[in-house]
Design an enzyme around this catalytic site. Structure first.
Site, PDB file in Angstrom:
ATOM      1  N   TYR A 244     -67.449 103.208 -30.663  1.00  0.00           N
ATOM      2  CA  TYR A 244     -66.619 103.599 -29.522  1.00  0.00           C
ATOM      3  C   TYR A 244     -66.145 105.055 -29.671  1.00  0.00           C
ATOM      4  O   TYR A 244     -65.857 105.717 -28.682  1.00  0.00           O
ATOM      5  CB  TYR A 244     -65.340 102.745 -29.465  1.00  0.00           C
ATOM      6  CG  TYR A 244     -65.472 101.372 -28.871  1.00  0.00           C
ATOM      7  CD1 TYR A 244     -66.706 100.770 -28.681  1.00  0.00           C
ATOM      8  CD2 TYR A 244     -64.322 100.672 -28.495  1.00  0.00           C
ATOM      9  CE1 TYR A 244     -66.786  99.495 -28.137  1.00  0.00           C
ATOM     10  CE2 TYR A 244     -64.412  99.399 -27.950  1.00  0.00           C
ATOM     11  CZ  TYR A 244     -65.636  98.815 -27.778  1.00  0.00           C
ATOM     12  OH  TYR A 244     -65.708  97.570 -27.242  1.00  0.00           O
TER      13      TYR A 244
ATOM     14  N   CYS B 173     -58.423 104.260 -38.277  1.00  0.00           N
ATOM     15  CA  CYS B 173     -59.631 103.592 -37.770  1.00  0.00           C
ATOM     16  C   CYS B 173     -59.813 102.355 -38.628  1.00  0.00           C
ATOM     17  O   CYS B 173     -59.735 102.439 -39.865  1.00  0.00           O
ATOM     18  CB  CYS B 173     -60.838 104.510 -37.903  1.00  0.00           C
ATOM     19  SG  CYS B 173     -62.402 103.679 -37.543  1.00  0.00           S
ATOM     20  N   THR B 174     -60.009 101.218 -37.985  1.00  0.00           N
ATOM     21  CA  THR B 174     -60.035  99.963 -38.760  1.00  0.00           C
ATOM     22  C   THR B 174     -61.304  99.818 -39.602  1.00  0.00           C
ATOM     23  O   THR B 174     -61.392  98.890 -40.406  1.00  0.00           O
ATOM     24  CB  THR B 174     -59.869  98.749 -37.829  1.00  0.00           C
ATOM     25  OG1 THR B 174     -60.766  98.884 -36.727  1.00  0.00           O
ATOM     26  CG2 THR B 174     -58.448  98.635 -37.328  1.00  0.00           C
TER      27      THR B 174
ATOM     28  N   CYS C   5     -58.718  98.053 -32.792  1.00  0.00           N
ATOM     29  CA  CYS C   5     -59.588  99.224 -32.716  1.00  0.00           C
ATOM     30  C   CYS C   5     -58.683 100.369 -32.285  1.00  0.00           C
ATOM     31  O   CYS C   5     -58.113 100.326 -31.191  1.00  0.00           O
ATOM     32  CB  CYS C   5     -60.678  98.979 -31.680  1.00  0.00           C
ATOM     33  SG  CYS C   5     -61.671 100.448 -31.347  1.00  0.00           S
TER      34      CYS C   5
ATOM     35  N   ASP D 263     -62.552  94.409 -31.882  1.00  0.00           N
ATOM     36  CA  ASP D 263     -62.923  95.749 -32.376  1.00  0.00           C
ATOM     37  C   ASP D 263     -64.351  95.995 -31.928  1.00  0.00           C
ATOM     38  O   ASP D 263     -65.028  95.077 -31.424  1.00  0.00           O
ATOM     39  CB  ASP D 263     -62.808  95.817 -33.912  1.00  0.00           C
ATOM     40  CG  ASP D 263     -63.092  97.230 -34.440  1.00  0.00           C
ATOM     41  OD1 ASP D 263     -62.787  98.215 -33.741  1.00  0.00           O
ATOM     42  OD2 ASP D 263     -63.633  97.358 -35.556  1.00  0.00           O
ATOM     43  N   SER D 264     -64.815  97.226 -32.149  1.00  0.00           N
ATOM     44  CA  SER D 264     -66.189  97.546 -31.774  1.00  0.00           C
ATOM     45  C   SER D 264     -67.201  96.972 -32.766  1.00  0.00           C
ATOM     46  O   SER D 264     -68.391  96.960 -32.480  1.00  0.00           O
ATOM     47  CB  SER D 264     -66.351  99.066 -31.717  1.00  0.00           C
ATOM     48  OG  SER D 264     -65.996  99.623 -32.966  1.00  0.00           O
TER      49      SER D 264
ATOM     50  N   GLU E 167     -71.082 101.316 -41.131  1.00  0.00           N
ATOM     51  CA  GLU E 167     -71.912 100.316 -40.432  1.00  0.00           C
ATOM     52  C   GLU E 167     -73.313 100.227 -41.051  1.00  0.00           C
ATOM     53  O   GLU E 167     -73.981  99.208 -40.934  1.00  0.00           O
ATOM     54  CB  GLU E 167     -71.987 100.634 -38.932  1.00  0.00           C
ATOM     55  CG  GLU E 167     -70.680 100.373 -38.181  1.00  0.00           C
ATOM     56  CD  GLU E 167     -70.434  98.891 -37.843  1.00  0.00           C
ATOM     57  OE1 GLU E 167     -71.401  98.110 -37.822  1.00  0.00           O
ATOM     58  OE2 GLU E 167     -69.257  98.524 -37.619  1.00  0.00           O
TER      59      GLU E 167
END
Ligand code: DGL
Length: 265
Positions: free
Chosen positions: A40, A182-183, A71, A9-10, A151
């Site tokens: 992303y 979206c994870t 992702c 994932d990002s 984040e």
């Protein structure tokens, strides 16, 4: 033969998928967070493709035989190219298992989908949901502020409620099911559930264990999956890699995998 499962994932989002697979399989799990290129969700397709191929290459070099694209943005833009570029690996995205669960859960067949700008633009969930049930009505909305807020560690702050409501207000009263496309968003499940008590919230991480099993059957590699008999007797290992570290990554790594150190590459 060992059969490691790679996941990328990002950033922190895919850690929830990694946890579910770690609890379900004794296969070695290798997680890679491309934190340098986060987010992303609003990058160009060209760059999302480039990052996704790079992440897959990294996991392949670490020995992954199955690559789980945890992702949604990468799955929406790059899944076919990853499969073409790595024909010797099995590659599974998060979209199909999540969409199948949403169809199974929705009673009125009115489903909301939220995700990053690129995921929503790609219409990947609309197409998959309609493929599964042509009568379904899909309401989708890109929510570009949510990943940066998560984040930044704001996932439990009340301030995020008004942003969620701003994004969902136009269709949330019509739908009975909301697919988190979206994870990163499962970290908001509690807040969303509190705001809209009638919603069934579909977290694709939760369905990934059965998603992997079904995919393994369809690709004839089930014999390589080792199902965990009990969490206490888990034999598998997890290796976590990231190419950048911040406080949130450290905190969520500890939350999902207490006592496990990640590797900076
Ligand atoms: N968690 C990722 C997804 O599922 C991407 C979030 C981002 O990097 O924008 O789409």
């Amino acid at each position: 033969m060992s059969f490691p499962i790679g996941i990328f994932d990002s950033g922190v989002g895919g850690l929830s998928v990694a946890r579910v697979l770690f609890d379900s399989f004794d296969n070695e799990i290798i997680y890679f967070a491309d934190s340098v290129h986060l987010p992303y969700g609003n990058k160009s397709e060209k760059n999302i493709l480039r990052y996704s191929l790079g992440n897959t290459r990294f996991l392949k070099e670490k020995g992954a035989k199955l690559v789980v694209v945890a992702c949604n943005t990468s799955a929406a833009i790059a899944l076919d190219s990853i499969r073409k570029n790595f024909p010797d690996r099995h590659v599974l995205g998060v979209v199909e298992p999540g969409a199948a669960k949403a169809i199974a859960q929705s009673v009125n067949k009115k489903i909301g989908v939220i995700g990053t700008v690129r995921t929503i633009e790609s219409r990947i969930y609309v197409n998959e949901l309609k493929r599964l049930n042509s009568d379904v009505k899909v309401f989708q909305k890109a929510c570009p502020l949510l990943v940066p807020l998560i984040e930044e560690g704001f996932e439990n702050e009340e301030i995020i409620d008004s942003i969620i409501n701003e994004y969902l207000k136009n269709f949330v009263h019509s739908i009975d099911t909301l697919l988190l496309g979206c994870t990163h968003y499962p970290l908001l499940t509690r807040r969303i559930a509190k705001l809209y008590s009638w919603l069934k919230i579909i977290d694709s991480a939760e369905v990934m264990a059965s998603g992997v099993s079904k995919f393994a059957e369809s690709q004839s590699f089930s014999a390589h999956l080792k199902f965990t008999e009990s969490r206490k007797k888990r034999l598998g290992q997890i290796k976590i890699y990231t190419n950048d570290v911040n406080e949130v990554f450290e905190r969520l790594c500890k939350h999902f995998f207490p006592g496990i150190r990640f590797n900076l590459v």
